[in-house]
Design a protein around this motif. Structure first.
Motif, PDB file in Angstrom:
ATOM      1  N   UNK A   1       0.846  -1.186   0.000  1.00 27.03           N
ATOM      2  CA  UNK A   1       0.000   0.000   0.000  1.00 27.03           C
ATOM      3  C   UNK A   1       0.886   1.242   0.000  1.00 27.03           C
ATOM      4  N   UNK A   2       0.502   2.219  -0.809  1.00 32.09           N
ATOM      5  CA  UNK A   2       1.199   3.511  -0.791  1.00 32.09           C
ATOM      6  C   UNK A   2       0.205   4.557  -0.311  1.00 32.09           C
ATOM      7  N   UNK A   3       0.665   5.406   0.617  1.00 33.66           N
ATOM      8  CA  UNK A   3      -0.186   6.529   1.021  1.00 33.66           C
ATOM      9  C   UNK A   3       0.477   7.826   0.572  1.00 33.66           C
ATOM     10  N   UNK A   4      -0.357   8.769   0.117  1.00 34.35           N
ATOM     11  CA  UNK A   4       0.153  10.094  -0.244  1.00 34.35           C
ATOM     12  C   UNK A   4      -0.307  11.049   0.852  1.00 34.35           C
ATOM     13  N   UNK A   5       0.670  11.675   1.501  1.00 37.41           N
ATOM     14  CA  UNK A   5       0.383  12.517   2.670  1.00 37.41           C
ATOM     15  C   UNK A   5       0.001  13.917   2.209  1.00 37.41           C
ATOM     16  N   UNK A  34       5.403   3.978   1.220  1.00 42.40           N
ATOM     17  CA  UNK A  34       4.984   2.628   0.839  1.00 42.40           C
ATOM     18  C   UNK A  34       5.176   1.736   2.056  1.00 42.40           C
ATOM     19  N   UNK A  35       4.134   1.017   2.423  1.00 49.54           N
ATOM     20  CA  UNK A  35       4.233   0.085   3.549  1.00 49.54           C
ATOM     21  C   UNK A  35       3.773  -1.278   3.029  1.00 49.54           C
ATOM     22  N   UNK A  36       4.673  -2.251   3.105  1.00 52.44           N
ATOM     23  CA  UNK A  36       4.350  -3.585   2.593  1.00 52.44           C
ATOM     24  C   UNK A  36       3.495  -4.336   3.596  1.00 52.44           C
ATOM     25  N   UNK A  37       2.518  -5.036   3.118  1.00 54.70           N
ATOM     26  CA  UNK A  37       1.805  -5.998   3.956  1.00 54.70           C
ATOM     27  C   UNK A  37       0.714  -5.437   4.835  1.00 54.70           C
ATOM     28  N   UNK A  38       0.281  -4.190   4.624  1.00 54.71           N
ATOM     29  CA  UNK A  38      -0.860  -3.690   5.411  1.00 54.71           C
ATOM     30  C   UNK A  38      -1.961  -3.206   4.457  1.00 54.71           C
ATOM     31  N   UNK A  57      -2.988  -2.327  -4.570  1.00 55.56           N
ATOM     32  CA  UNK A  57      -2.467  -3.083  -5.724  1.00 55.56           C
ATOM     33  C   UNK A  57      -1.120  -2.563  -6.180  1.00 55.56           C
ATOM     34  N   UNK A  58      -0.262  -2.391  -5.221  1.00 53.26           N
ATOM     35  CA  UNK A  58       1.083  -1.902  -5.496  1.00 53.26           C
ATOM     36  C   UNK A  58       1.953  -3.104  -5.875  1.00 53.26           C
ATOM     37  N   UNK A  59       2.797  -2.974  -6.901  1.00 51.16           N
ATOM     38  CA  UNK A  59       3.644  -4.131  -7.264  1.00 51.16           C
ATOM     39  C   UNK A  59       4.691  -4.400  -6.187  1.00 51.16           C
ATOM     40  N   UNK A  60       5.183  -5.647  -6.175  1.00 51.89           N
ATOM     41  CA  UNK A  60       6.229  -6.023  -5.212  1.00 51.89           C
ATOM     42  C   UNK A  60       7.454  -5.117  -5.362  1.00 51.89           C
ATOM     43  N   UNK A  61       7.776  -4.759  -6.595  1.00 50.91           N
ATOM     44  CA  UNK A  61       8.942  -3.909  -6.840  1.00 50.91           C
ATOM     45  C   UNK A  61       8.548  -2.450  -6.645  1.00 50.91           C
ATOM     46  N   UNK A  62       8.229  -2.110  -5.418  1.00 56.05           N
ATOM     47  CA  UNK A  62       7.570  -0.828  -5.148  1.00 56.05           C
ATOM     48  C   UNK A  62       8.510   0.367  -5.309  1.00 56.05           C
ATOM     49  N   UNK A  63       9.779   0.210  -4.929  1.00 56.95           N
ATOM     50  CA  UNK A  63      10.670   1.374  -4.999  1.00 56.95           C
ATOM     51  C   UNK A  63      10.944   1.791  -6.443  1.00 56.95           C
ATOM     52  N   UNK A  64      10.861   0.866  -7.343  1.00 57.15           N
ATOM     53  CA  UNK A  64      11.078   1.192  -8.743  1.00 57.15           C
ATOM     54  C   UNK A  64       9.833   1.697  -9.442  1.00 57.15           C
ATOM     55  N   UNK A  65       8.707   1.617  -8.738  1.00 52.71           N
ATOM     56  CA  UNK A  65       7.423   1.918  -9.380  1.00 52.71           C
ATOM     57  C   UNK A  65       7.146   3.409  -9.501  1.00 52.71           C
ATOM     58  N   UNK A  66       6.510   3.784 -10.573  1.00 45.09           N
ATOM     59  CA  UNK A  66       6.047   5.174 -10.754  1.00 45.09           C
ATOM     60  C   UNK A  66       4.978   5.546  -9.729  1.00 45.09           C
TER      61      UNK A  66
END
Lengths: 338, 338, 338, 338
Positions: A1-5, A34-38, A57-66
């Protein structure tokens, strides 16, 4: 999951980080966390209040993701910028063959507009009895040649125990196609702060290469360049691999890392290298990496796919011209009868 | 075996033809004679004397080969030339949906520089329960739309029993990827004098498509256009097929027929069509065939890959500009820092 | 959507059929009704009351699906049963070469336990200049040979205009891999009541072949046999195609049609045909179709992959033995030290 | 080039070795000497006189070739023999999860006839954030479990720096598909005297895997097992990979190393593992390696493809029975109507 603050609530970023780090992977980029697993239900009221948007629905390769990092990454070396609005030429011999030869090839590379000199000192060869490269001597020759022409060095590392040694000579590590999922090697270069050019494996999917890049990013190194170099398909009678240029805009949509094209290993035969290179430019790649040789018939490796100096310069001139046309504002519909 | 007859000895051509025809396949192109199934020792003294050069190792698809027919074939229709120095845009909806709609799409196609209007009236659908096309009514609508804008018609024939009927409406037959080795259909269009656009099958090798073209040529029809439209590989998560642009220069080396690119079926998603189209131009294709629709969400078929009118016109303008750059004489090395 | 009607409410089946037929595709199998394009909300109260279970997410190829037709289809000819608990051997020459030769091959086929005689009279050849088959004469020779040994005939139809003529001679139509998506041909055999053996295309997915079979079923012909014969992959140096035996249990799960294996076209070389055949038996296929020849070096086509009579009989004996072992009740753990 | 020395002339072997070693690779096996990079003309009269036969066109992977080493290699560990006439079962969990769990799984593996216990302590995972294995603790648990049931240990090494440590616990190293061309790792295990089970890469050709094995042999380790585990093709909707069983007899013809089959990674789904395993037996493989788990839904990795204990035992019983049938002398043609 990614949150935008939300703007003005940035203090929540550290609080989220502290609350989840240790049990979950947490990554921060500007106002995105990005917080994995919540999932949303794991957030408390204060956190929800400070958040503008939640992306599931964030991909596993989150740091590389747009989704996590919307802006282009521009990889920067002493003489080059790769990515963003830049277009970068990289050229050189397949193998470093001698101090003199690589110096001559550096001159040729530079004359075509390259700012990065490629050359292999440790060669991954299909057979154990083939030429395996000059080793550290080769690196010294390569470094000297690049320095003589104000260029950066790009060279392959294929053994994790060589990382520190090669780091003394190179500006960019290359990870070859066969090692794209050599996770120990990916972790080893991920612990350095030297840019990494990662080549797509012969049967790697788009997701596979993004996950491989994530192994590098997970170590803290985000200076990554992705290279399309052809995949293995049912037809290799006339070309060595099938250059998958559709992968370029796909990758550019999914990741912020620059994407370049290697037409030499895809084509496998000199006569097809230039058309594939120009197609790579027109598809929107951030650069090209090509093999050149003044005497391909006697090259230590891969001579069949090397461009001769003149062929290279013609290709490069056309490549820069097409890049210019590609990024120019669209004119009124051309009435020329082409 | 191909023999090249010496200037001044052309009378031998008919003699060779008469001697071998009936028992062997014999084809003549200018001063070249291809005779299947013989070797040099089958020639008599008079024949050997009249011959300048013998070419062995001739491919089975000899009539399509550059060895037999070195010059480019230029396919010619009322409003278009395909091949040689020409660059040709072909556009239109996937399916003909109505008289009004295809008329509107013809106007859009023309506005982007297309001279050929594509549209399907008989649709090869994976499922028997999907929309199968408007049939002959669709052909009438398509013909009327093309005529209104001085364009040529390109439409698919998927049934040998439809050849005569479709011939009344079309300027170019399309043979689809799934029918590339439907030999009865290939023979049927080979007996007409209407140009044929042959699409590469999803798993067809380069040799397979050249042999398929030879089935058309064997019937006497040499107005053939070959289309690269993407092949089936291990990765189709983000694109529908893998556009094999390396096949374009390979085919151009081996055959004299024009080679064009279909980026729509390769990409499968609108956002990747334009980059793949432009790459197709830069790799040196003789033209593009693209699907367009003003309301893709409600298209009868393949809406996901259709370019909207504005997207199409922008793509086309860029395509013509890149073509112009590609064929321009190489300038002195560009010093622009792109 | 498929609905399963409660026992005692069968009268609703006709009502549903009458209500939706014409606007939607409706198929009935015992107490199951498949209606294309509707969802639960389109049913009225009476219908809902009569229904035991609703199955959503039905594949397009619904008539071939186990969801619609749970029991195995057993294709039945004069001398053979294919599917269910039966195991069927089919053998014969690639091409019918002469009356005498095919008679001899029939004797061999029978001696190994085959009940179906295969042989091609119309050959789909990659090159138009290769041997194209003996045509109707070949069919006559094949029929006579099969009759002499109380066998059924299996022969390829590659042209929709030949269907009626070939129907006079054959017990089972073969649709070849290259024609798997020749939809006009599929429709043509679908209108007959002669069983059809459908070979998987070289790059056909599991879904593709099920949809191709549905084209036949849509015409009313449900006597269909599916054949795995190898797919095209990146490696064909040592075998002609890659036999995808995993597809056999996958297909058996999804469809009620019998699934057989053709090891000859997969292997492409005699020495690998027997191991691939036996693997096909052990994976659970309902039968094998193999090419045999007494003088492979002089076969009119595909000699390289033909089994000689003795090789064939040894393979067949082993195949029947493995089949017997496969379907036998599991014994107590074997203590033999193999 | 390989030369076969005449009986009674064995003294020439050392002379050839001394003359060429240093400048050329020279390998000796009984009365065969392989010398890389020379041809017949490089031999002197004495040598020619002592030679019975010269074999040209030797593959690069010469030590693994049957031309150099005609007899089967039988890999031998404390409790197992792999290759030759032997058939070997290997089973265990994908990951070692705990001391207790792997002990339980060892009992299950043994109960089905396995003599080798597989289990991963270092896991190559596509994503850096997935479970990476228990490390050395896992190896201890695995060793203890194997010892308790008189079994051998098979476990993956994915990092060359772990070779010495893992060597303390394992009887056979596994090199995974992703590392098949990690040449540094291959060289590292090649310097040990512990057998190596090498899995075919997802897009590795037959020649690629033979060359990868040669990297191990070049270090002096000839105890090599080759594993077919499925390749990447265009269709992976229903199975994870395409099990290429045709590769088994091809490899058995080309190399003397034993070839086994891994149906678990090929199938990817439990329901297809048993058919693929049995097909692997029938195609002639020297063994199977399968994943088992008592609670697949909660497995740490790859639960979807694990066989439950009962499924495993049934599969194994059937596998041994089919092996017995396969190697039994061919009976008179079975008259049973199967």
């Amino acid at each position: 999951m990614i949150v935008i603050v939300k703007a003005g609530h940035e203090e929540i970023i550290d609080e989220i980080k502290n609350r989840f780090d240790g049990t979950n992977e947490v990554f921060v980029h500007h106002n995105r966390v990005a917080i994995q697993g919540i999932t949303e239900k794991d957030l408390n009221a204060e956190e929800k209040n400070a958040i503008d948007l939640i992306i599931d629905n964030v991909p596993a390769a989150v740091q590389g993701s747009r989704l996590f990092h919307p802006e282009d990454t521009v990889v920067t070396t002493a003489h080059s910028k790769i990515g963003g609005d830049h277009f970068t030429m990289m050229a050189g011999p397949c193998s470093v063959e001698s101090a003199e030869h690589v110096m001559k090839m550096a001159k040729v590379a530079k004359s075509g507009g390259a700012t990065i000199l490629r050359g292999g000192a440790f060669k991954p060869r299909t057979s154990p009895y083939s030429f395996q490269g000059l080793g550290e001597d080769g690196l010294k020759f390569l470094r000297a040649a690049a320095d003589a022409y104000d260029m950066d060095v790009l060279t392959e590392v294929m053994d994790q125990d060589h990382v520190d040694m090669i780091a003394k000579y190179t500006d960019i590590f290359q990870i070859g196609a066969r090692n794209m999922q050599n996770f120990s090697l990916l972790k080893a270069v991920g612990r350095t702060n030297i840019p990494v050019m990662l080549k797509r494996g012969m049967s790697a999917t788009i997701d596979d290469i993004l996950n491989a890049a994530e192994y590098i990013a997970a170590g803290g190194n985000h200076q990554i360049i992705i290279t399309e170099r052809g995949i293995r398909t049912f037809d290799n009678k006339y070309t060595r691999n099938t250059l998958d240029l559709g992968a370029v805009p796909v990758l550019q949509k999914l990741t912020h890392y620059p994407v370049i094209v290697d037409p030499s290993h895809a084509a496998g035969h000199t006569e097809f290298v230039t058309p594939e290179a120009l197609a790579g430019v027109a598809v929107g790649a951030s650069g090209l990496v090509v093999e050149i040789h003044d005497d391909p018939a006697h090259a230590f490796s891969d001579g069949a796919q090397a461009l001769k100096p003149n062929q290279y310069r013609e290709m490069a001139a056309k490549a820069f011209a097409i890049r210019k046309t590609l990024v120019a504002p669209v004119e009124e519909k051309s009435e020329v009868s082409l």
